[in-house]
Design a protein around this motif. Structure first.
Motif, PDB file in Angstrom:
ATOM      1  N   ILE A   4      34.636  37.373  15.728  1.00 28.53           N
ATOM      2  CA  ILE A   4      35.534  37.203  16.692  1.00 28.53           C
ATOM      3  C   ILE A   4      36.512  38.811  16.832  1.00 28.53           C
ATOM      4  N   LEU A   5      36.821  39.398  18.000  1.00 29.51           N
ATOM      5  CA  LEU A   5      37.307  40.267  18.040  1.00 29.51           C
ATOM      6  C   LEU A   5      38.785  40.035  18.235  1.00 29.51           C
ATOM      7  N   ASN A   6      39.457  41.177  17.687  1.00 28.87           N
ATOM      8  CA  ASN A   6      40.955  41.384  17.527  1.00 28.87           C
ATOM      9  C   ASN A   6      41.651  41.235  18.971  1.00 28.87           C
ATOM     10  N   PRO A   7      42.259  40.063  19.228  1.00 29.65           N
ATOM     11  CA  PRO A   7      42.869  40.173  20.441  1.00 29.65           C
ATOM     12  C   PRO A   7      43.746  41.263  21.171  1.00 29.65           C
ATOM     13  N   SER A   8      44.333  42.118  20.359  1.00 29.21           N
ATOM     14  CA  SER A   8      44.762  43.423  20.821  1.00 29.21           C
ATOM     15  C   SER A   8      43.630  44.358  21.503  1.00 29.21           C
ATOM     16  N   LEU A   9      42.375  44.321  20.643  1.00 33.17           N
ATOM     17  CA  LEU A   9      41.372  45.246  21.083  1.00 33.17           C
ATOM     18  C   LEU A   9      40.681  44.799  22.448  1.00 33.17           C
ATOM     19  N   GLN A  10      40.614  43.293  22.359  1.00 33.39           N
ATOM     20  CA  GLN A  10      40.383  42.553  23.636  1.00 33.39           C
ATOM     21  C   GLN A  10      41.214  42.987  24.840  1.00 33.39           C
ATOM     22  N   ALA A  11      42.396  42.896  24.595  1.00 34.59           N
ATOM     23  CA  ALA A  11      43.338  43.303  25.779  1.00 34.59           C
ATOM     24  C   ALA A  11      43.177  44.842  25.963  1.00 34.59           C
ATOM     25  N   ALA A  12      42.867  45.658  25.109  1.00 38.36           N
ATOM     26  CA  ALA A  12      42.719  47.035  25.431  1.00 38.36           C
ATOM     27  C   ALA A  12      41.524  47.368  26.352  1.00 38.36           C
ATOM     28  N   GLY A  13      40.503  46.698  25.828  1.00 40.31           N
ATOM     29  CA  GLY A  13      39.241  46.853  26.293  1.00 40.31           C
ATOM     30  C   GLY A  13      39.270  46.185  27.904  1.00 40.31           C
ATOM     31  N   PHE A  14      40.068  45.149  27.993  1.00 41.79           N
ATOM     32  CA  PHE A  14      40.069  44.389  29.559  1.00 41.79           C
ATOM     33  C   PHE A  14      41.032  45.388  30.330  1.00 41.79           C
ATOM     34  N   ALA A  15      41.975  46.030  29.800  1.00 42.11           N
ATOM     35  CA  ALA A  15      43.002  46.982  30.531  1.00 42.11           C
ATOM     36  C   ALA A  15      42.076  48.423  31.053  1.00 42.11           C
ATOM     37  N   LEU A  16      41.475  48.894  29.969  1.00 46.60           N
ATOM     38  CA  LEU A  16      40.649  49.943  30.179  1.00 46.60           C
ATOM     39  C   LEU A  16      39.621  49.648  31.243  1.00 46.60           C
ATOM     40  N   LEU A  17      38.862  48.511  31.443  1.00 49.38           N
ATOM     41  CA  LEU A  17      38.088  48.285  32.462  1.00 49.38           C
ATOM     42  C   LEU A  17      38.758  48.072  33.738  1.00 49.38           C
ATOM     43  N   MET A  18      39.740  47.369  33.699  1.00 45.74           N
ATOM     44  CA  MET A  18      40.369  47.310  34.838  1.00 45.74           C
ATOM     45  C   MET A  18      40.997  48.582  35.576  1.00 45.74           C
ATOM     46  N   ALA A  19      41.424  49.573  34.607  1.00 44.10           N
ATOM     47  CA  ALA A  19      41.957  50.802  35.075  1.00 44.10           C
ATOM     48  C   ALA A  19      40.568  51.612  35.818  1.00 44.10           C
ATOM     49  N   LEU A  20      39.576  51.524  35.011  1.00 42.16           N
ATOM     50  CA  LEU A  20      38.366  52.434  35.457  1.00 42.16           C
ATOM     51  C   LEU A  20      38.022  51.708  36.861  1.00 42.16           C
ATOM     52  N   ARG A  22      39.761  50.205  39.109  1.00 41.10           N
ATOM     53  CA  ARG A  22      40.682  50.597  40.131  1.00 41.10           C
ATOM     54  C   ARG A  22      40.464  51.920  40.568  1.00 41.10           C
ATOM     55  N   VAL A  23      40.180  52.812  39.531  1.00 41.05           N
ATOM     56  CA  VAL A  23      39.926  54.348  39.845  1.00 41.05           C
ATOM     57  C   VAL A  23      38.713  54.525  40.639  1.00 41.05           C
ATOM     58  N   LEU A  24      37.718  53.732  40.357  1.00 40.88           N
ATOM     59  CA  LEU A  24      36.451  53.814  40.944  1.00 40.88           C
ATOM     60  C   LEU A  24      36.440  53.551  42.430  1.00 40.88           C
ATOM     61  N   LEU A  25      37.056  52.077  42.597  1.00 38.44           N
ATOM     62  CA  LEU A  25      37.172  51.500  43.882  1.00 38.44           C
ATOM     63  C   LEU A  25      38.101  52.171  44.795  1.00 38.44           C
ATOM     64  N   GLY A  26      39.159  52.791  44.213  1.00 37.94           N
ATOM     65  CA  GLY A  26      40.105  53.528  45.052  1.00 37.94           C
ATOM     66  C   GLY A  26      39.352  54.740  45.600  1.00 37.94           C
ATOM     67  N   SER A  27      38.749  55.508  44.575  1.00 35.97           N
ATOM     68  CA  SER A  27      38.073  56.791  44.825  1.00 35.97           C
ATOM     69  C   SER A  27      37.172  56.506  45.976  1.00 35.97           C
ATOM     70  N   ALA A  28      36.309  55.316  46.021  1.00 27.74           N
ATOM     71  CA  ALA A  28      35.443  55.129  46.930  1.00 27.74           C
ATOM     72  C   ALA A  28      36.038  54.810  48.520  1.00 27.74           C
ATOM     73  N   ALA A  29      37.217  54.371  48.099  1.00 25.99           N
ATOM     74  CA  ALA A  29      37.824  54.190  49.491  1.00 25.99           C
ATOM     75  C   ALA A  29      38.513  55.407  50.227  1.00 25.99           C
ATOM     76  N   VAL A  30      39.038  56.031  49.063  1.00 23.00           N
ATOM     77  CA  VAL A  30      39.312  57.615  49.735  1.00 23.00           C
ATOM     78  C   VAL A  30      38.165  58.175  50.240  1.00 23.00           C
ATOM     79  N   TRP A  31      37.300  58.237  49.670  1.00 16.68           N
ATOM     80  CA  TRP A  31      35.899  59.049  50.107  1.00 16.68           C
ATOM     81  C   TRP A  31      35.610  58.467  51.499  1.00 16.68           C
ATOM     82  N   LEU A  32      35.632  57.158  51.830  1.00 21.56           N
ATOM     83  CA  LEU A  32      35.192  56.691  53.107  1.00 21.56           C
ATOM     84  C   LEU A  32      36.035  56.913  54.087  1.00 21.56           C
ATOM     85  N   LEU A  33      37.214  56.996  53.666  1.00 17.52           N
ATOM     86  CA  LEU A  33      38.392  57.284  54.933  1.00 17.52           C
ATOM     87  C   LEU A  33      38.282  58.726  55.092  1.00 17.52           C
ATOM     88  N   VAL A  34      38.190  59.564  53.951  1.00 16.72           N
ATOM     89  CA  VAL A  34      38.038  61.302  54.627  1.00 16.72           C
ATOM     90  C   VAL A  34      36.714  61.291  55.340  1.00 16.72           C
TER      91      VAL A  34
END
Length: 359
Positions: A4-20, A22-34
């Motif tokens: 069982i993974l440490n809860p803090s590591l799970q939270a960090a991994g989930f936050a990192l995935l969410m951040a990535l 958002r960056v990818l989806l947002g960048s795709a939206a900017v690319w489509l808009l431009v």
């Protein structure tokens, strides 16, 4: 059963995935808009596969894309900070990333302003027919860029919380000293801008001021050159030139010419009545001169005075002088055929007597 993974590591991994994400989806939206904006601009362009306004539209779109991608990175970073306890309680990395993002944004905006402003100024000079002034603009380009880079640096430092009171005081003192040192060159430059923007005359115009008459050969930052009708080159400072009353003969949509004729007072009334018609016929025989009027104006000492007016629809002095000579010769020939005599020139008035008596 797996570990069982440490809860803090799970939270960090989930936050990192969410951040990535958002960056990818947002960048795709900017690319489509431009990309959509670029296609719309190409459809609005007069020619296919070209963008309107030359390089202005690509500059704006590229800067918009850079700022959009940067905003997505900052958005993803804020999401990571909110989801990772280590980053939430340690403000150091957050401040570093925020400062770096602000620095990149300032660089992008300042570059956009510099390049767009200089390009617009150069385009404006070309549209106004002042291609010779583009070299002056290129010479001033480093000073304009330095000004906006300085303003961008002050904005960045102020956003970072740096106290700027001492910097502003130093800049004020330096500005006063620099203004006193550059008072003469600045005055010359402002006079040059007055000539460029207000356009009291242009290169090639025939101008007159004081006892000088000739075409303008050159307009510089400090002085202008006029080639007088005698052939000599006259150089005068722009500031001194603007203080004079300038007569611009090259800006005449049409030239009005008025002449007087002194005819003999022995002229019969029938011939005097026919003179306006004779003069009108001579003027109309020499286009593009256009006849306006001819009148018997007054009885003078030993003469009958007539005045006639015609217009020359050209600002060229040579065209005006050629037409005036042809019309004068035509009037002389017509008067000789009709036997119309000119009056003798008026006598000079007697010289005033000296006051006092001899001896």
């Amino acid at each position: 059963m797996g570990p069982i993974l440490n809860p803090s590591l799970q939270a960090a991994g989930f936050a990192l995935l969410m951040a990535l994400a958002r960056v990818l989806l947002g960048s795709a939206a900017v690319w489509l808009l431009v990309r959509a904006l670029r296609r719309w601009l190409r459809r609005a362009a007069p020619r296919p596969d070209t963008l309107p306004d030359g390089l202005i539209a690509p500059l704006l779109l590229n800067s918009l894309a850079s700022l959009g991608y940067l905003a997505m990175v900052v958005w993803g970073w804020r999401s990571l900070v909110r989801g990772w306890d280590v980053l939430r309680f340690d403000p150091g990395p957050d401040r570093l990333v925020e400062g770096a993002a602000l620095l990149v944004a300032v660089v992008v905006v300042v570059r956009l302003i510099n390049r767009s402003l200089l390009l617009l100024l150069e385009r404006s000079l070309q549209r106004l027919g002042r291609e010779e002034q583009t070299s002056t603009l290129r010479a001033l380009a480093p000073m304009i860029r330095a000004l906006f880079w300085g303003l961008g640096s002050l904005v960045f430092l102020q956003k970072q919380g740096v106290p700027l009171g001492a910097i502003y005081a130093s800049l004020a003192g330096a500005g006063i000293g620099l203004g006193l040192a550059l008072r003469g060159p600045l005055s010359h430059f402002l006079s040059y801008l007055t000539i460029v923007i207000d356009k009291p005359f242009q290169i090639g115009d025939l101008i007159g001021f004081a006892d000088v008459l000739g075409p303008v050969e050159r307009v510089g930052i400090r002085s202008s050159s006029i080639r007088s009708l005698g052939g000599e080159r006259i150089v005068i400072g722009n500031e001194e030139l603007l203080q004079k009353t300038i007569r611009n003969f090259g800006d005449l949509p049409r030239r009005r010419v008025a002449h007087s004729l002194r005819l003999s007072d022995q002229l019969p009334a029938e011939q005097a009545a026919a003179i306006p018609g004779l003069v009108e016929g001579v003027v109309r025989a020499h286009p593009p001169a256009t006849f306006d009027r001819c009148h018997f104006t007054r009885f003078a000492d030993g003469a009958l005075e007539f005045q006639f007016v015609f217009f020359v629809p050209d600002s060229s002095v040579v065209v005006y002088l050629d037409l005036q000579q042809a019309i004068n010769l035509g009037i002389l020939q017509a008067f000789q055929v009709e036997g119309i005599a000119f009056a003798a020139p008026p006598k000079d008035p007697p010289a005033p007597a000296l006051s006092g008596s001899p001896g």
